[in-house]
Design an enzyme around this catalytic site. Structure first.
Site, PDB file in Angstrom:
ATOM      1  N   HIS A 199     -12.776   2.704   0.306  1.00 31.62           N
ATOM      2  CA  HIS A 199     -12.756   1.637   1.332  1.00 31.62           C
ATOM      3  C   HIS A 199     -13.437   0.362   0.840  1.00 31.62           C
ATOM      4  CE1 HIS A 199     -12.783   5.111   4.491  1.00 31.62           C
ATOM      5  NE2 HIS A 199     -11.553   4.684   4.322  1.00 31.62           N
ATOM      6  N   ASN A 219       0.870  -1.167   0.000  1.00 37.13           N
ATOM      7  CA  ASN A 219       0.000   0.000   0.000  1.00 37.13           C
ATOM      8  C   ASN A 219       0.916   1.228   0.000  1.00 37.13           C
ATOM      9  OD1 ASN A 219      -1.773   2.052   0.520  1.00 37.13           O
ATOM     10  ND2 ASN A 219      -2.696   1.111   2.329  1.00 37.13           N
ATOM     11  N   ARG A 252      -2.572  -2.016  -3.449  1.00 35.83           N
ATOM     12  CA  ARG A 252      -3.770  -1.203  -3.267  1.00 35.83           C
ATOM     13  C   ARG A 252      -3.668  -0.013  -4.226  1.00 35.83           C
ATOM     14  NH1 ARG A 252      -5.023   3.237   1.228  1.00 35.83           N
ATOM     15  NH2 ARG A 252      -7.177   3.608   0.654  1.00 35.83           N
ATOM     16  N   GLU A 270      -8.100  -5.462   5.110  1.00 36.10           N
ATOM     17  CA  GLU A 270      -7.989  -5.095   3.696  1.00 36.10           C
ATOM     18  C   GLU A 270      -6.849  -5.854   3.010  1.00 36.10           C
ATOM     19  OE1 GLU A 270      -9.041  -0.538   3.441  1.00 36.10           O
ATOM     20  OE2 GLU A 270      -8.312  -1.044   5.413  1.00 36.10           O
ATOM     21  N   ARG A 286     -11.770  15.601   7.940  1.00 35.72           N
ATOM     22  CA  ARG A 286     -12.579  15.961   6.763  1.00 35.72           C
ATOM     23  C   ARG A 286     -13.994  16.356   7.179  1.00 35.72           C
ATOM     24  NH1 ARG A 286     -10.972  10.673   4.031  1.00 35.72           N
ATOM     25  NH2 ARG A 286      -8.868  11.067   3.247  1.00 35.72           N
TER      26      ARG A 286
END
Ligand code: AMP
Length: 400
Positions: A183, A10, A94, A387, A244
């Site tokens: 996601h 990743n 990823r 993940e 965010r």
């Protein structure tokens, strides 16, 4: 013996996370992190399963050097886990944005790389870094297949009515401005585990998965496919997150820019990095700090959490409506897995959907658990995400 080891990578713009997974039993043999690539103070932190953490501090000017160091660490006489790179069957990467091009994971080819590069217009911070990681592996592991696994792919099943924004249609046609969602690998993993834990075919379940980490998104999964999700063209839409803003009136953006004399870059930075629970609480983006502040009576910290919980609950309710039913609401990622208080607060809005919390069962961190109380008609669950395992499974599936 059949080679079953998959390297999962990743890559961020200045970081690289990795795991070497033995797919014979789906366990991580080693994992680690390279930080500050191309910046002063770069280092690699490596840990083999059951071993101590090893830190290597040295100049790491680019991703190729970083991948090279990872290879060395994996083969190291003391803390390595393989003798030779040939023990790695394939590498799974990823990739954040696959646009409308990728509905599932793919083996990397020149055409795939060119398309990932094209999608960089939609994820300018992430896709170029992902691509650099892929190219570094191609150089250092010649002949080893590389697979791209996209954050957006799982959501490509969303119907038009869920992904279109009500703006001039030409903007969708010209620039593909629409909801994509992120996601995806996490939502996919958690939904599959939900079905396994409930002992029911996923095709028969209506699940809302809540990935509540530093970035956060909710997904409506009907019959095993994503039918809606809270993140949009970029990861800014939807929930209130660590830093965010999530949803707000788009007109407020123009208003603030005009009043404060901000450029688009500055505004984007404010909404992505200086907003969320950090801005509301004035304390931190980390839920542990905010919860500590609440315990000491900090009212703004409590207000930040109230706004956060309320937004998640609203999304769960709207997705139950979108699916015309709900069998399970499932919490995952840093806050979802480790925050019983967060789960309880969100579930307190969901009684009308048949969710009742058993507080004793909910007192769990980082473990799988169905914490719904006796008499609930829908399940409330916590499932730690994985993940990397989804990336490794997809990679192995394509390289058999
Ligand atoms: P992630 O992005 O999934 O790694 O999640 C990171 C976030 O999880 C952090 O910002 C923390 O706010 C939150 N987190 C991690 N551990 C805990 C904990 N024990 N209690 C509450 N929140 C936690």
């Amino acid at each position: 013996m059949q080679i079953m080891k998959i390297l999962v990578l990743n890559c961020g713009s200045s970081s690289l996370k990795y795991q070497l997974i033995d797919m014979a039993n789906e366990t991580a043999l080693a994992k680690g992190l390279v930080e500050r690539i191309g910046i002063d103070g770069s280092r690699l932190e490596h840990k083999r399963d059951g071993g101590e953490k090893t830190q290597i501090v040295q100049d790491i000017p680019n991703h190729e050097v970083a991948v090279g160091l990872v290879m060395e660490a994996l083969q190291h006489a003391d803390y390595g886990v393989i003798k030779d790179v040939s023990e790695i069957k394939a590498a799974g990467h990823r990739v954040v944005h696959g646009g409308e091009h990728f509905t599932k994971s793919v083996i990397v080819t020149d055409v795939v790389k060119a398309t990932i590069s094209e999608c960089a217009a939609l994820a300018p911070l992430h896709n170029p870094a992902n691509l650099i990681g892929i190219e570094a592996c191609e150089k250092l592991m010649p002949g080893v297949p590389q697979v791209a696994v996209f954050d957006t792919a799982f959501h490509q099943t969303m119907p038009e009515k869920a992904y279109l924004y009500a703006i001039p249609y030409g903007l969708y046609e010209k620039y593909k401005v629409r909801k994509y969602g992120f996601h995806g690998t996490s939502h996919k993993y958690v939904a599959a585990r939900t079905a396994e834990m409930l002992g029911k075919p996923i095709e028969q379940l209506k699940i809302v998965t809540c990935h509540l980490g530093n970035g956060a998104s909710v997904c409506a999964i009907d019959g095993g496919v994503s039918v809606d999700t809270s993140m949009g063209l970029t990861p800014l839409e939807g929930l209130v997150m660590g830093t965010r803003s999530g949803d707000m009136d788009p007109a407020a953006v123009a208003f603030i820019m005009e009043k404060e004399g901000l450029t688009t870059k500055q505004m984007e930075n404010m909404l992505n990095k200086e907003s969320g629970v950090l801005a509301l609480s004035g304390v931190s983006s980390d839920f542990r700090d905010i919860e500590d502040a609440c315990a000491q009576g900090n009212e703004r910290a409590q207000m930040a959490l109230d706004v956060y919980h309320y937004r998640v609950a609203r999304y769960v309710g709207s997705y139950a409506a979108a699916m015309n039913g709900l069998d399970a609401v499932v919490f995952t990622a840093g806050v979802g897995e480790n925050g019983p208080e967060t789960r309880e607060a969100i579930c307190s809005y969901l009684g009308y959907l048949g969710i009742k919390v058993d507080n004793e069962k909910n007192a769990v961190r980082g473990k799988e658990r169905d914490f719904s109380a006796e008499g609930s008609t829908a399940h409330a669950m916590v499932i730690p995400t994985n993940e990397e395992l989804v990336i490794a499974r997809d990679t192995l599936g394509l390289c058999k």
